[in-house]
Motif scaffolding. Structure first.
Motif, PDB file in Angstrom:
ATOM      1  N   ARG A 130       0.815  -1.216   0.000  1.00 20.04           N
ATOM      2  CA  ARG A 130       0.000   0.000   0.000  1.00 20.04           C
ATOM      3  C   ARG A 130       0.851   1.271   0.000  1.00 20.04           C
ATOM      4  O   ARG A 130       0.312   2.368  -0.088  1.00 20.04           O
ATOM      5  N   THR A 134      -0.338   5.120  -1.303  1.00 22.28           N
ATOM      6  CA  THR A 134      -0.541   6.106  -0.246  1.00 22.28           C
ATOM      7  C   THR A 134       0.439   7.261  -0.392  1.00 22.28           C
ATOM      8  O   THR A 134       0.095   8.419  -0.141  1.00 22.28           O
ATOM      9  N   TRP A 203      -3.855  13.341   6.095  1.00 24.36           N
ATOM     10  CA  TRP A 203      -3.317  12.168   5.392  1.00 24.36           C
ATOM     11  C   TRP A 203      -2.713  11.181   6.394  1.00 24.36           C
ATOM     12  O   TRP A 203      -2.984   9.977   6.332  1.00 24.36           O
ATOM     13  N   THR A 207      -4.430   7.503   7.417  1.00 25.08           N
ATOM     14  CA  THR A 207      -3.613   6.309   7.182  1.00 25.08           C
ATOM     15  C   THR A 207      -3.474   5.483   8.458  1.00 25.08           C
ATOM     16  O   THR A 207      -3.617   4.251   8.442  1.00 25.08           O
ATOM     17  N   TYR A 254      -6.342  11.763  -3.205  1.00 25.72           N
ATOM     18  CA  TYR A 254      -6.973  10.442  -3.137  1.00 25.72           C
ATOM     19  C   TYR A 254      -7.632  10.076  -4.468  1.00 25.72           C
ATOM     20  O   TYR A 254      -7.647   8.902  -4.861  1.00 25.72           O
ATOM     21  N   PRO A 265      -5.981   3.379  -1.634  1.00 27.75           N
ATOM     22  CA  PRO A 265      -4.726   2.768  -1.185  1.00 27.75           C
ATOM     23  C   PRO A 265      -4.911   1.748  -0.070  1.00 27.75           C
ATOM     24  O   PRO A 265      -4.235   0.719  -0.052  1.00 27.75           O
ATOM     25  N   TYR A 266      -5.837   2.010   0.837  1.00 25.52           N
ATOM     26  CA  TYR A 266      -5.963   1.149   2.011  1.00 25.52           C
ATOM     27  C   TYR A 266      -6.641  -0.182   1.698  1.00 25.52           C
ATOM     28  O   TYR A 266      -6.617  -1.100   2.526  1.00 25.52           O
TER      29      TYR A 266
END
Length: 321
Positions: A130, A134, A203, A207, A254, A265-266
């Protein structure tokens, strides 16, 4: 003669699939969009060069003092019109508690970088699959912010001339902002919109909240951008609308990552295969999934008796006319 097929005991037909021609353009794009294990030396170089470029461009934007002050006056009047002009009250209230405002000055000057780099290192070590996506969010967010600095120069509240905002760094003689004191010549003082303190902190917080496993760490992830918002307002470095600008830039980041990787990303896999070992374990050019399938699953042993002791049946050979 017709085509000959071999039917196994399970009644399945063994067939050889023709190779699929790979289109060079699409293959290259697919490889670029596929998450890979990051290389440490490359990431260190990329982050160093990117931040140097960001600082160079940000500080190269002309310090349009007159326009920046006009924009600040207009923004301050807009907040009064909305009934949300709270920055001056927060600034004076927190400035009355010396230990608190001094701590916020150091918070503003240091955690912005420390937390962001710490999250990047954590992603690199614990979530390599990831990491690239990210990181792309962070880079795209910062890149679009540079456009905002150029198109909309804005003075921070502490530099406004017709208000009573307090420059807390100067008053308490602390090293808390590169836009105050002896360090002011090293930074563009009129690049307050959007606030990257908010963009980077949100951010980092999102995350941590999305990927951390420990509940109290996830809670800290959410509290960090909240505390950052209080700090940038209390130290008179930003209007709260600057924070809104930072969130808009983050949303853009994003969106870029979502379009490039096809997912947020997650939601990508946590780990990825090492490209240096990706070709190992292949048999006869088969794809990795097929290479791991044992041959007896496709072709039963002709010498092994069945459970009742009888010899196994031979595969049926049929000829299609």
């Amino acid at each position: 003669m017709g085509d000959t097929t071999v039917t196994t005991l399970e009644g399945r037909e063994a067939a050889v699939l023709p190779p699929v021609a790979d289109e060079t353009g699409r293959g290259l794009l697919r490889r670029l969009r596929t998450p890979r294990r990051p290389r440490l030396w490359f990431e260190i170089l990329l982050i160093a060069v990117s931040y140097w470029t960001y600082s160079l461009i940000r500080n190269a934007v002309p310090e349009q003092k007159a326009e920046a002050l006009r924009n600040a006056d207009w923004l301050w009047k807009l907040e009064h019109h909305l009934g949300l002009a709270v920055e001056e009250s927060v600034n004076h209230t927190v400035n009355g508690v010396t230990w608190l405002i001094v701590g916020m000055n150091y918070y503003y000057a240091t955690l912005h970088f420390i937390i962001t780099l710490a999250v990047l290192v954590w992603l690199y070590r614990s979530h390599p699959g990831r990491y690239a996506a990210t990181r792309l969010v962070l880079f795209a967010t910062t890149g679009v912010a540079l456009i905002g600095y150029y198109l909309y120069p804005l003075a921070p509240p502490r530099l406004m001339t017709n208000t009573t905002f307090i420059d807390t760094v100067l008053v308490h003689d602390t090293w808390g902002s590169m836009a105050s004191g002896d360090l002011k010549n090293m930074s563009n003082q009129y690049a307050a919109m959007p606030s990257m303190h908010i963009g980077w902190s949100v951010w980092s917080g999102l995350t941590i909240f999305a990927l951390a496993r420990t509940p109290w760490v996830r809670i800290l992830g959410l509290l960090y951008p909240t505390a950052t918002l209080v700090v940038i307002v209390a130290t008179a470095n930003h209007f709260w609308l600057d924070a809104v600008g930072g969130l808009i830039c983050l949303a853009f980041g994003y969106t870029v990552a979502r379009l490039w990787y096809g997912a947020l990303p997650y939601s990508l896999p946590r780990t990825v295969a090492d490209p240096r070992t990706a070709g190992r374990g292949r048999a006869g050019g088969c794809p990795p999934a097929a290479a791991g399938v044992k041959e007896q699953h496709l072709r039963p042993d002709s010498n092994r008796p069945t459970e009742d002791g009888h010899p196994p049946a031979r595969p049926r050979t049929t000829t299609k006319p």
